[in-house]
Design a protein around this motif. Structure first.
Motif, PDB file in Angstrom:
ATOM      1  N   ALA A   1      -0.080  -9.274  -7.264  1.00 24.48           N
ATOM      2  CA  ALA A   1      -1.238  -8.898  -6.454  1.00 24.48           C
ATOM      3  C   ALA A   1      -1.038  -7.540  -5.786  1.00 24.48           C
ATOM      4  CB  ALA A   1      -1.525  -9.973  -5.401  1.00 24.48           C
ATOM      5  N   MET A   2       0.179  -7.226  -5.418  1.00 17.89           N
ATOM      6  CA  MET A   2       0.435  -5.935  -4.767  1.00 17.89           C
ATOM      7  C   MET A   2       0.017  -4.789  -5.693  1.00 17.89           C
ATOM      8  SD  MET A   2       1.389  -4.399  -2.018  1.00 17.89           S
ATOM      9  CE  MET A   2       2.370  -5.472  -0.985  1.00 17.89           C
ATOM     10  N   ARG A   3       0.404  -4.870  -6.915  1.00 18.80           N
ATOM     11  CA  ARG A   3       0.047  -3.836  -7.894  1.00 18.80           C
ATOM     12  C   ARG A   3      -1.437  -3.919  -8.270  1.00 18.80           C
ATOM     13  NH1 ARG A   3       2.645  -5.794 -12.384  1.00 18.80           N
ATOM     14  NH2 ARG A   3       0.727  -6.882 -12.824  1.00 18.80           N
ATOM     15  N   ASP A   4      -1.905  -5.127  -8.533  1.00 19.25           N
ATOM     16  CA  ASP A   4      -3.263  -5.310  -9.050  1.00 19.25           C
ATOM     17  C   ASP A   4      -4.343  -4.989  -8.020  1.00 19.25           C
ATOM     18  OD1 ASP A   4      -2.068  -6.104 -11.400  1.00 19.25           O
ATOM     19  OD2 ASP A   4      -2.425  -8.244 -11.069  1.00 19.25           O
ATOM     20  N   ILE A   5      -4.177  -5.442  -6.800  1.00 19.80           N
ATOM     21  CA  ILE A   5      -5.198  -5.195  -5.780  1.00 19.80           C
ATOM     22  C   ILE A   5      -5.190  -3.733  -5.347  1.00 19.80           C
ATOM     23  CG2 ILE A   5      -5.938  -5.788  -3.427  1.00 19.80           C
ATOM     24  CD1 ILE A   5      -5.213  -8.712  -4.119  1.00 19.80           C
ATOM     25  N   THR A   6      -4.011  -3.128  -5.320  1.00 20.13           N
ATOM     26  CA  THR A   6      -3.936  -1.695  -5.031  1.00 20.13           C
ATOM     27  C   THR A   6      -4.688  -0.909  -6.105  1.00 20.13           C
ATOM     28  OG1 THR A   6      -1.825  -1.951  -3.894  1.00 20.13           O
ATOM     29  CG2 THR A   6      -2.366   0.248  -4.698  1.00 20.13           C
ATOM     30  N   ALA A   7      -4.485  -1.261  -7.362  1.00 17.25           N
ATOM     31  CA  ALA A   7      -5.169  -0.587  -8.473  1.00 17.25           C
ATOM     32  C   ALA A   7      -6.678  -0.842  -8.415  1.00 17.25           C
ATOM     33  CB  ALA A   7      -4.605  -1.057  -9.808  1.00 17.25           C
ATOM     34  N   LEU A   8      -7.076  -2.045  -8.062  1.00 13.45           N
ATOM     35  CA  LEU A   8      -8.502  -2.358  -7.924  1.00 13.45           C
ATOM     36  C   LEU A   8      -9.155  -1.444  -6.898  1.00 13.45           C
ATOM     37  CD1 LEU A   8     -11.069  -4.123  -8.309  1.00 13.45           C
ATOM     38  CD2 LEU A   8     -10.148  -5.593  -6.495  1.00 13.45           C
ATOM     39  N   CYS A   9      -8.522  -1.277  -5.761  1.00 11.97           N
ATOM     40  CA  CYS A   9      -9.079  -0.425  -4.709  1.00 11.97           C
ATOM     41  C   CYS A   9      -9.235   1.013  -5.191  1.00 11.97           C
ATOM     42  CB  CYS A   9      -8.208  -0.482  -3.455  1.00 11.97           C
ATOM     43  SG  CYS A   9      -8.274  -2.085  -2.635  1.00 11.97           S
ATOM     44  N   GLU A  10      -8.257   1.497  -5.928  1.00  9.43           N
ATOM     45  CA  GLU A  10      -8.319   2.871  -6.431  1.00  9.43           C
ATOM     46  C   GLU A  10      -9.448   3.046  -7.442  1.00  9.43           C
ATOM     47  OE1 GLU A  10      -4.432   3.692  -7.991  1.00  9.43           O
ATOM     48  OE2 GLU A  10      -3.510   3.732  -5.997  1.00  9.43           O
ATOM     49  N   THR A  11      -9.603   2.095  -8.343  1.00 10.00           N
ATOM     50  CA  THR A  11     -10.602   2.239  -9.401  1.00 10.00           C
ATOM     51  C   THR A  11     -12.007   1.884  -8.940  1.00 10.00           C
ATOM     52  OG1 THR A  11     -10.165   0.007 -10.255  1.00 10.00           O
ATOM     53  CG2 THR A  11      -8.941   1.836 -11.247  1.00 10.00           C
ATOM     54  N   ALA A  12     -12.139   0.951  -7.995  1.00 12.75           N
ATOM     55  CA  ALA A  12     -13.464   0.511  -7.546  1.00 12.75           C
ATOM     56  C   ALA A  12     -13.979   1.321  -6.361  1.00 12.75           C
ATOM     57  CB  ALA A  12     -13.423  -0.975  -7.187  1.00 12.75           C
ATOM     58  N   GLY A  13     -13.112   2.142  -5.775  1.00 11.18           N
ATOM     59  CA  GLY A  13     -13.550   2.978  -4.665  1.00 11.18           C
ATOM     60  C   GLY A  13     -13.490   2.303  -3.309  1.00 11.18           C
ATOM     61  N   PHE A  14     -12.779   1.199  -3.207  1.00 12.74           N
ATOM     62  CA  PHE A  14     -12.575   0.557  -1.907  1.00 12.74           C
ATOM     63  C   PHE A  14     -11.473   1.299  -1.164  1.00 12.74           C
ATOM     64  CE2 PHE A  14     -13.394  -3.339  -4.679  1.00 12.74           C
ATOM     65  CZ  PHE A  14     -14.762  -3.268  -4.527  1.00 12.74           C
ATOM     66  N   THR A  15     -11.476   1.235   0.160  1.00 13.52           N
ATOM     67  CA  THR A  15     -10.418   1.850   0.950  1.00 13.52           C
ATOM     68  C   THR A  15      -9.377   0.792   1.294  1.00 13.52           C
ATOM     69  OG1 THR A  15     -11.967   3.443   1.892  1.00 13.52           O
ATOM     70  CG2 THR A  15      -9.880   3.127   3.055  1.00 13.52           C
ATOM     71  N   LEU A  16      -8.159   0.971   0.823  1.00 15.21           N
ATOM     72  CA  LEU A  16      -7.063   0.070   1.139  1.00 15.21           C
ATOM     73  C   LEU A  16      -6.445   0.543   2.446  1.00 15.21           C
ATOM     74  CD1 LEU A  16      -5.319  -2.331   0.299  1.00 15.21           C
ATOM     75  CD2 LEU A  16      -3.890  -0.729  -0.986  1.00 15.21           C
ATOM     76  N   LEU A  17      -6.751  -0.167   3.522  1.00 11.60           N
ATOM     77  CA  LEU A  17      -6.272   0.218   4.849  1.00 11.60           C
ATOM     78  C   LEU A  17      -4.810  -0.127   5.045  1.00 11.60           C
ATOM     79  CD1 LEU A  17      -9.373  -0.938   6.920  1.00 11.60           C
ATOM     80  CD2 LEU A  17      -8.817   1.388   6.149  1.00 11.60           C
ATOM     81  N   SER A  18      -4.382  -1.268   4.491  1.00 10.98           N
ATOM     82  CA  SER A  18      -2.979  -1.662   4.589  1.00 10.98           C
ATOM     83  C   SER A  18      -2.656  -2.679   3.510  1.00 10.98           C
ATOM     84  CB  SER A  18      -2.658  -2.240   5.975  1.00 10.98           C
ATOM     85  OG  SER A  18      -3.347  -3.451   6.182  1.00 10.98           O
TER      86      SER A  18
END
Length: 74
Positions: free
Chosen positions: A41-58
């Protein structure tokens, strides 16, 4: 205010798929807290945020639980 999405116990690819689906319901400027135990999940959700345009705050691990704070941009 942040909603919490509890994905503990689910394995890849469910955490990232459910996060993506849940983010569709999050209004712009609001946040979603995601909790998962799958190490991928650490890798996958980080990648999701980058590709979908969400801001990963932490993104951090707390006693075996990966906790993500994600802001909806659009």
């Amino acid at each position: 205010m942040s909603d919490i999405l509890d994905l503990k116990g689910l394995n890849c690819p469910l955490p990232v798929l459910r996060t993506k689906k849940a983010m569709k319901a999050v209004p712009a400027g609001q946040t979603l807290t995601v909790e998962a135990t799958d190490p991928a999940a650490m890798r996958d959700i980080t990648a999701l945020c980058e590709t979908a345009g969400f801001t990963l705050l932490s993104a951090e691990e707390r006693s075996g639980v990966f906790v993500f704070e994600i802001r909806q941009v659009a």
